[in-house]
Design an enzyme around this catalytic site. Structure first.
Site, PDB file in Angstrom:
ATOM      1  N   HIS A 385       0.834  -1.211   0.000  1.00  0.00           N
ATOM      2  CA  HIS A 385       0.000   0.000   0.000  1.00  0.00           C
ATOM      3  C   HIS A 385       0.868   1.261   0.000  1.00  0.00           C
ATOM      4  O   HIS A 385       0.692   2.160  -0.837  1.00  0.00           O
ATOM      5  CB  HIS A 385      -0.907  -0.035   1.234  1.00  0.00           C
ATOM      6  CG  HIS A 385      -1.801   1.153   1.397  1.00  0.00           C
ATOM      7  ND1 HIS A 385      -3.144   1.119   1.106  1.00  0.00           N
ATOM      8  CD2 HIS A 385      -1.556   2.421   1.838  1.00  0.00           C
ATOM      9  CE1 HIS A 385      -3.683   2.307   1.347  1.00  0.00           C
ATOM     10  NE2 HIS A 385      -2.736   3.113   1.797  1.00  0.00           N
ATOM     11  N   GLU A 386       1.814   1.323   0.945  1.00  0.00           N
ATOM     12  CA  GLU A 386       2.652   2.520   1.063  1.00  0.00           C
ATOM     13  C   GLU A 386       3.601   2.666  -0.128  1.00  0.00           C
ATOM     14  O   GLU A 386       3.924   3.787  -0.536  1.00  0.00           O
ATOM     15  CB  GLU A 386       3.439   2.493   2.378  1.00  0.00           C
ATOM     16  CG  GLU A 386       2.579   2.480   3.638  1.00  0.00           C
ATOM     17  CD  GLU A 386       1.601   3.643   3.735  1.00  0.00           C
ATOM     18  OE1 GLU A 386       1.802   4.664   3.044  1.00  0.00           O
ATOM     19  OE2 GLU A 386       0.615   3.517   4.482  1.00  0.00           O
ATOM     20  N   HIS A 389       1.858   4.612  -2.785  1.00  0.00           N
ATOM     21  CA  HIS A 389       1.991   6.057  -2.600  1.00  0.00           C
ATOM     22  C   HIS A 389       3.377   6.537  -3.041  1.00  0.00           C
ATOM     23  O   HIS A 389       3.509   7.557  -3.724  1.00  0.00           O
ATOM     24  CB  HIS A 389       1.797   6.417  -1.122  1.00  0.00           C
ATOM     25  CG  HIS A 389       0.399   6.277  -0.625  1.00  0.00           C
ATOM     26  ND1 HIS A 389      -0.676   6.897  -1.219  1.00  0.00           N
ATOM     27  CD2 HIS A 389      -0.107   5.593   0.443  1.00  0.00           C
ATOM     28  CE1 HIS A 389      -1.787   6.609  -0.549  1.00  0.00           C
ATOM     29  NE2 HIS A 389      -1.470   5.814   0.458  1.00  0.00           N
TER      30      HIS A 389
END
Length: 590
Positions: A385-386, A389
């Protein structure tokens, strides 16, 4: 060894090479002293921009010079604030970094005041003079998106005296949020940390999770009238500002920041409401698998299937993520390689580190990721997920100028969810045996349930209570409890039993003090799952093009140009179809 550590914990700590799994902040500043010198230099250099106030719009040349100065100062400020945040979050008990953060906050406030005056000049330009400036090709190419974003608010700008009053009461208007955080983090007495509470809710012992849930909710119920006053104050603040600025509603005012039409918000709620059967089938299956008479709120988090691997070391996690993201191609995974090998990530938890996880972008530098990795599949999912980003920010900054390089949270949630969807698609496809496959399916289902369905329910709650106050209705704790309770019954269906304590669940959601924000998680999930399906079917070229566009246009336009049209219901419906297929597949396996 800490008295609470087991021998296994001690062995794990000895195996961890923290030097290789911590951030390298040298590319920001070599030392704290260098940071302090740069902050002093920054404060001094802001005077150059301040000297332009009053003559920013005198000519295209004046504007270009002023914005060029602003760009350089913005980039320096970004590095200064990033350094102190990263230091503070890995040294949370250090007064040194608290003091540095205070100094940073003062400098930030002073600089934002200068920038506000600059933007006010641009806002007050006549349409004729603005068109003359924006017709300059160099200005339009480099600063066009930034200038158009400022000018969008012209119709909602008040006279100078009114703007000054609104500015002066801004500190008062933030009180509901500030008081709520003080209650939640300091005054509220609880025996469990957030991590312990989450763990108890996953307990296979129903009485344990019931007690943990009730103890948690009681701390809010005992103060329910105070919290009702705070959230009502937040709503009334929003209505005050929206009415003063001439918006039709609070919702319109908040969506304006991303240039999002209310139709997107309403389509989300309407489409999810039209497809409640999908979530009801999931709740029915949860009831059946766990052999419950009824599903209560404290039964919503216990795993339906036993975890197949709860000891995934960080090296293995990296390998899993590489495999999951391989459909995104070499260019994407080259950036992932940099993140893993150039110390972008602070991996493990320690006593002086904050909890949770995030990605912090720094222009003209690489992003930084904070994790609290604990060898679980959830931690692997957080890592992917990170990284979503981080790679998004990296590709944006490499392909766009500064003013077009900072994507909205609206599209950021798309990039992060796309990675999680690809992770679970791979794990399900490559599962060894039915037990493993069933477990991975439950994790993918929880991702969609928690981000599409739950966040849409939150969004519907926000919209409902704002509309009640806008219509002059009285809103108190009883009304809020009733609205929340009705939503729980509607979303979870016949197999769900509504407890009295569950009705106060709204009181523990901090996102409601960042108004009309949560819907972005739901739209991000819809777009992310849709992108993942397209990537697996047609390749990554379209998605990579989307990532490289940064903030060069508004979120809805960027997504639409990449085939994800959130002004219609197709992405949401596709995600619900995916959810349906996963429920059906899980039911067969169980």
């Amino acid at each position: 060894m800490n008295n609470n550590d087991t021998e296994d914990d001690a062995e794990k700590k000895q195996e961890i090479d923290y030097e290789k799994t911590c951030w390298n902040l040298q590319s920001l500043f070599k030392s704290d002293d260098q940071w302090k010198k740069e902050l002093k230099s920054f404060d001094k250099d802001t005077k150059e921009l301040k000297n332009y106030i009053g003559k920013v719009t005198k000519s295209p040349t004046h504007l270009s010079f002023a914005l060029n100065i602003k760009e350089k100062l913005d980039i320096r400020l970004n590095k200064l604030s990033a350094y102190v945040k990263l230091k503070q979050d890995t040294n949370k008990n250090s007064y040194k970094y608290l003091d540095m953060n205070d100094s940073m906050s003062k400098s930030y406030g002073n600089y934002m005041g200068i920038c506000s005056d600059l933007e006010l000049e641009i806002l007050k330009l006549s349409n004729k003079d603005y068109k003359k400036i924006i017709s300059n090709k160099n200005i339009n190419r480099k600063y066009g998106a930034y200038l158009r974003d400022i000018r969008r608010n012209k119709v909602h700008y008040l006279d100078d005296k009114s703007e000054d009053i609104l500015s002066k009461v801004s500190s008062i208007s933030s009180l509901p949020s500030q008081v709520y955080e003080l209650f939640r983090n300091m005054d509220r007495k609880t025996n469990l940390t957030p991590a312990q509470y989450a763990s108890e809710l996953e307990s296979s012992d129903r009485e344990n999770r019931k007690k943990a849930y009730q103890d948690e909710l009681i701390t809010y119920n005992d103060n329910i009238n105070t919290i009702a006053g705070l959230i009502t104050g937040q709503v009334k603040k929003n209505i005050f500002y929206s009415q003063e600025r001439g918006y039709e509603s609070s919702l319109e005012m908040y969506l304006e920041s991303d240039n999002v039409d209310e139709k997107v918000y309403n389509n989300l709620i309407r489409t999810v409401n039209s497809n409640m059967d999908s979530l009801h089938k999931y709740i029915d299956l949860r009831k059946k698998v766990l052999k419950l008479d009824k599903v209560h709120s404290y039964d919503m988090f216990v795993p339906m299937v036993k975890a197949v691997d709860n000891n995934i070391n960080y090296e293995k996690a990296q390998s899993i993520v590489y495999s999951a993201l391989s459909p995104l191609g070499k260019e994407y995974n080259d950036v992932v390689y940099k993140a893993f090998n150039e110390k972008w990530i602070d991996v493990y938890s320690h006593e002086n580190k904050v909890s949770g996880g995030y990605c912090l972008s720094v222009y003209e530098n690489h992003p930084y990721i904070l994790l609290n990795y604990n060898n679980s599949l959830g931690s692997v999912s957080t890592l992917s997920h990170e990284l979503g980003h981080a790679v998004y920010e990296y590709l944006s900054s490499k392909n766009q100028n500064y003013f077009n390089s900072n994507p909205s949270i609206f599209t950021h949630e798309v990039a992060s969810t796309t990675n999680e969807a690809l992770l679970y698609e791979m794990l399900i496809k490559e599962a060894k045996g039915n037990d493993e496959k069933a477990y991975y399916i439950t994790q993918y289902l929880d991702l969609i349930k928690d981000t599409l369905y739950t966040q849409t329910m939150y969004a519907e709650f926000e919209k409902t209570i704002h509309e009640l106050v806008e219509k002059g209705k009285s809103v108190n704790a009883l009304v809020l409890n009733d609205v929340w309770g009705q939503l729980l019954k509607k979303y979870y269906g016949q197999s769900y039993e509504l407890d009295q304590l569950s009705k106060v669940g709204w009181a523990r959601i901090p996102h409601f003090y960042n108004s009309f924000y949560v819907y972005k998680y739901a739209t991000g999930c819809s777009a992310g799952v849709s992108f993942a399906q397209d990537i697996l079917k047609n390749g990554s070229d379209n998605y990579m093009s989307f990532l490289k566009k940064g903030s060069s246009d508004y979120p809805i336009n960027l997504l639409k140009s990449s085939g994800i049209n959130l002004t219609n219901t197709k992405p949401i419906e596709n995600t619900i179809k995916k959810f349906d297929s996963l429920v059906a597949e899980l039911e067969k396996l169980l």
